[in-house]
Design a protein around this motif. Sequence first.
Motif, PDB file in Angstrom:
ATOM      1  N   LYS A 205      34.795   0.298  48.411  1.00 54.93           N
ATOM      2  CA  LYS A 205      36.080  -0.347  49.187  1.00 54.93           C
ATOM      3  C   LYS A 205      37.077  -0.985  48.082  1.00 54.93           C
ATOM      4  CE  LYS A 205      34.444  -2.055  52.717  1.00 54.93           C
ATOM      5  NZ  LYS A 205      34.356  -2.984  53.910  1.00 54.93           N
ATOM      6  N   LEU A 206      37.793  -0.556  47.341  1.00 58.36           N
ATOM      7  CA  LEU A 206      38.854  -0.902  45.821  1.00 58.36           C
ATOM      8  C   LEU A 206      39.915  -1.420  46.486  1.00 58.36           C
ATOM      9  CD1 LEU A 206      37.014   1.845  45.238  1.00 58.36           C
ATOM     10  CD2 LEU A 206      37.072   0.309  42.753  1.00 58.36           C
ATOM     11  N   TYR A 207      40.309  -2.323  46.579  1.00 56.55           N
ATOM     12  CA  TYR A 207      41.768  -2.543  46.687  1.00 56.55           C
ATOM     13  C   TYR A 207      42.711  -2.979  45.185  1.00 56.55           C
ATOM     14  CZ  TYR A 207      45.687  -6.383  47.547  1.00 56.55           C
ATOM     15  OH  TYR A 207      47.313  -6.728  48.221  1.00 56.55           O
ATOM     16  N   PHE A 208      43.497  -2.857  45.754  1.00 61.27           N
ATOM     17  CA  PHE A 208      44.644  -2.675  44.627  1.00 61.27           C
ATOM     18  C   PHE A 208      45.820  -3.178  44.997  1.00 61.27           C
ATOM     19  CE2 PHE A 208      41.624   0.740  43.206  1.00 61.27           C
ATOM     20  CZ  PHE A 208      42.055   0.237  41.412  1.00 61.27           C
ATOM     21  N   SER A 209      46.096  -4.597  44.264  1.00 66.39           N
ATOM     22  CA  SER A 209      46.976  -4.713  44.677  1.00 66.39           C
ATOM     23  C   SER A 209      48.688  -4.409  44.464  1.00 66.39           C
ATOM     24  CB  SER A 209      47.004  -7.161  44.305  1.00 66.39           C
ATOM     25  OG  SER A 209      47.764  -6.851  42.961  1.00 66.39           O
ATOM     26  N   GLY A 210      48.554  -4.041  42.897  1.00 61.66           N
ATOM     27  CA  GLY A 210      49.853  -3.604  42.230  1.00 61.66           C
ATOM     28  C   GLY A 210      50.226  -4.982  42.168  1.00 61.66           C
ATOM     29  N   ASP A 211      51.782  -5.191  41.895  1.00 65.54           N
ATOM     30  CA  ASP A 211      52.790  -6.135  41.999  1.00 65.54           C
ATOM     31  C   ASP A 211      53.182  -6.440  42.943  1.00 65.54           C
ATOM     32  OD1 ASP A 211      52.429  -5.038  39.628  1.00 65.54           O
ATOM     33  OD2 ASP A 211      54.596  -5.251  39.286  1.00 65.54           O
ATOM     34  N   THR A 212      52.852  -8.261  43.208  1.00 67.75           N
ATOM     35  CA  THR A 212      53.029  -8.701  44.773  1.00 67.75           C
ATOM     36  C   THR A 212      52.940  -9.993  44.473  1.00 67.75           C
ATOM     37  OG1 THR A 212      52.001  -8.477  47.567  1.00 67.75           O
ATOM     38  CG2 THR A 212      50.589  -8.898  45.571  1.00 67.75           C
ATOM     39  N   ALA A 213      54.027 -10.616  45.320  1.00 73.20           N
ATOM     40  CA  ALA A 213      53.400 -12.602  45.518  1.00 73.20           C
ATOM     41  C   ALA A 213      52.761 -11.934  46.773  1.00 73.20           C
ATOM     42  CB  ALA A 213      54.612 -12.484  46.116  1.00 73.20           C
ATOM     43  N   TYR A 214      52.537 -13.713  47.035  1.00 73.74           N
ATOM     44  CA  TYR A 214      51.493 -13.968  48.073  1.00 73.74           C
ATOM     45  C   TYR A 214      52.172 -14.403  48.932  1.00 73.74           C
ATOM     46  CZ  TYR A 214      47.617 -17.073  49.163  1.00 73.74           C
ATOM     47  OH  TYR A 214      46.452 -17.501  49.232  1.00 73.74           O
ATOM     48  N   HIS A 215      51.715 -13.383  49.859  1.00 74.18           N
ATOM     49  CA  HIS A 215      51.930 -13.424  51.452  1.00 74.18           C
ATOM     50  C   HIS A 215      50.718 -12.935  51.916  1.00 74.18           C
ATOM     51  CE1 HIS A 215      55.353 -14.387  50.776  1.00 74.18           C
ATOM     52  NE2 HIS A 215      56.066 -13.532  49.979  1.00 74.18           N
ATOM     53  N   PRO A 216      49.473 -13.204  52.071  1.00 71.59           N
ATOM     54  CA  PRO A 216      47.870 -13.360  52.779  1.00 71.59           C
ATOM     55  C   PRO A 216      48.077 -12.929  54.186  1.00 71.59           C
ATOM     56  CG  PRO A 216      48.774 -15.544  52.153  1.00 71.59           C
ATOM     57  CD  PRO A 216      49.136 -15.357  51.747  1.00 71.59           C
ATOM     58  N   GLU A 217      49.378 -13.905  55.185  1.00 72.04           N
ATOM     59  CA  GLU A 217      49.676 -14.126  56.733  1.00 72.04           C
ATOM     60  C   GLU A 217      50.127 -12.684  56.345  1.00 72.04           C
ATOM     61  OE1 GLU A 217      53.709 -14.823  55.067  1.00 72.04           O
ATOM     62  OE2 GLU A 217      51.578 -15.123  54.320  1.00 72.04           O
ATOM     63  N   LYS A 218      50.775 -11.188  56.523  1.00 77.16           N
ATOM     64  CA  LYS A 218      50.700 -10.369  56.178  1.00 77.16           C
ATOM     65  C   LYS A 218      50.006  -9.275  55.330  1.00 77.16           C
ATOM     66  CE  LYS A 218      55.660 -11.647  56.051  1.00 77.16           C
ATOM     67  NZ  LYS A 218      57.176 -10.598  55.358  1.00 77.16           N
ATOM     68  N   MET A 219      48.806  -9.487  55.104  1.00 77.44           N
ATOM     69  CA  MET A 219      47.645  -8.491  54.595  1.00 77.44           C
ATOM     70  C   MET A 219      46.874  -8.595  55.405  1.00 77.44           C
ATOM     71  SD  MET A 219      48.071  -9.522  50.501  1.00 77.44           S
ATOM     72  CE  MET A 219      49.431  -9.514  49.448  1.00 77.44           C
ATOM     73  N   ASP A 220      47.112  -8.491  56.719  1.00 74.46           N
ATOM     74  CA  ASP A 220      45.876  -7.742  57.373  1.00 74.46           C
ATOM     75  C   ASP A 220      44.703  -7.130  56.845  1.00 74.46           C
ATOM     76  OD1 ASP A 220      46.782 -10.337  59.181  1.00 74.46           O
ATOM     77  OD2 ASP A 220      46.973  -9.586  60.393  1.00 74.46           O
ATOM     78  N   ASP A 221      45.403  -5.807  56.687  1.00 74.97           N
ATOM     79  CA  ASP A 221      44.496  -4.758  56.258  1.00 74.97           C
ATOM     80  C   ASP A 221      43.828  -4.664  54.980  1.00 74.97           C
ATOM     81  OD1 ASP A 221      46.699  -3.524  58.313  1.00 74.97           O
ATOM     82  OD2 ASP A 221      47.639  -2.085  57.393  1.00 74.97           O
ATOM     83  N   VAL A 222      44.228  -6.092  53.976  1.00 75.08           N
ATOM     84  CA  VAL A 222      43.363  -5.672  53.758  1.00 75.08           C
ATOM     85  C   VAL A 222      42.122  -6.636  53.832  1.00 75.08           C
ATOM     86  CG1 VAL A 222      43.016  -6.511  50.516  1.00 75.08           C
ATOM     87  CG2 VAL A 222      45.253  -5.254  51.991  1.00 75.08           C
ATOM     88  N   VAL A 223      42.620  -7.425  54.500  1.00 70.02           N
ATOM     89  CA  VAL A 223      41.301  -8.130  54.777  1.00 70.02           C
ATOM     90  C   VAL A 223      40.773  -7.702  55.755  1.00 70.02           C
ATOM     91  CG1 VAL A 223      40.540 -10.662  56.390  1.00 70.02           C
ATOM     92  CG2 VAL A 223      43.364 -10.571  55.198  1.00 70.02           C
ATOM     93  N   LYS A 224      41.683  -7.645  56.799  1.00 71.07           N
ATOM     94  CA  LYS A 224      40.110  -6.110  57.832  1.00 71.07           C
ATOM     95  C   LYS A 224      38.987  -5.388  56.915  1.00 71.07           C
ATOM     96  CE  LYS A 224      43.115  -6.341  61.794  1.00 71.07           C
ATOM     97  NZ  LYS A 224      43.737  -5.455  62.464  1.00 71.07           N
ATOM     98  N   PHE A 225      39.796  -5.330  55.779  1.00 67.56           N
ATOM     99  CA  PHE A 225      39.117  -3.928  54.321  1.00 67.56           C
ATOM    100  C   PHE A 225      37.492  -4.297  54.303  1.00 67.56           C
ATOM    101  CE2 PHE A 225      38.893  -1.549  51.111  1.00 67.56           C
ATOM    102  CZ  PHE A 225      39.250   0.566  52.052  1.00 67.56           C
ATOM    103  N   GLN A 226      38.245  -5.799  53.664  1.00 70.68           N
ATOM    104  CA  GLN A 226      36.857  -6.605  53.249  1.00 70.68           C
ATOM    105  C   GLN A 226      36.257  -5.733  51.662  1.00 70.68           C
ATOM    106  OE1 GLN A 226      33.751  -8.168  55.476  1.00 70.68           O
ATOM    107  NE2 GLN A 226      35.566  -9.586  56.535  1.00 70.68           N
TER     108      GLN A 226
END
Length: 264
Positions: free
Chosen positions: A167-188
């Motif tokens: 399982k890989l996550y590429f952030s791309g270009d993004t500001a810091y908004h962890p509250e909107k990144m539930d999909d990534v958090v669940k993905f681990q």
Amino acid sequence: MTHRERHDTMNLQLKIISEKVKENEIALFWLGQAGFVIKNSDDKIIALDPYLTDCGERIKGFKRLSPKLILPSELQPDIYITTHIHFDHFDFDAIPIVASCPKTKFYGPKSCVDKYIEIGIDKDRITELQLGEEINFNNMMIKPVYADHGSLAPDAVGILMNISGVKLYFSGDTAYHPEKMDDVVKFQPDIAVLSVNGKFGNLNSTEGAKLANIVKTKVAIPCHFWTFREHGGDPLLFEKEMEKYASKSKVKFMTQGEMFKYAK
């Protein structure tokens, strides 16, 4: 292109093509900036945000400081993904050349899709990435996820991938908004590739480390630095911030052209 540059490109092309990847393993190559190549055990090659030319200098005066390691004609991926329309992710000079490889399929959000079509790529070779929608084929899953890169790239996305169980996550270009990144958090993710230059609305070293901790990645790879002087970036500070905020994750620093293998 100098003789040395030509030698380097031939080396990386050969390395990607010849590398043998086992089941439940991926080979990850850093091309510089936010560009990566992933290879799986089926010899499928995915290119994500490769910056292969000097189009940034032509378009905006951003001089490239890093070497070009592979020619657009040599890349020949099965899948080519762009996370947004900025030139260092959507290489305007490379893509028409890459498109001459008939097997290559192109993926991106709508702004990228529109530009693919404008370039002349057939629509049947293009897939639009829409937030939250998974694309599954063979032993791969691709899913675009939230990214915030401001008004100049309003449909920018991050990318989740599951390739043969890795399982890989590429952030791309993004500001810091962890509250909107539930999909990534669940993905681990096993591997999180994070753009941490801290300019133009991107994560900085501290935010990248905090995000690595929140998504509980096993390995964090920083990127998006040292290609242009305008972009900045401090990988040493990222390492120190990882020790502070995400000590359970391993930090992997890659040199341009380096291969990193990961197996489940």
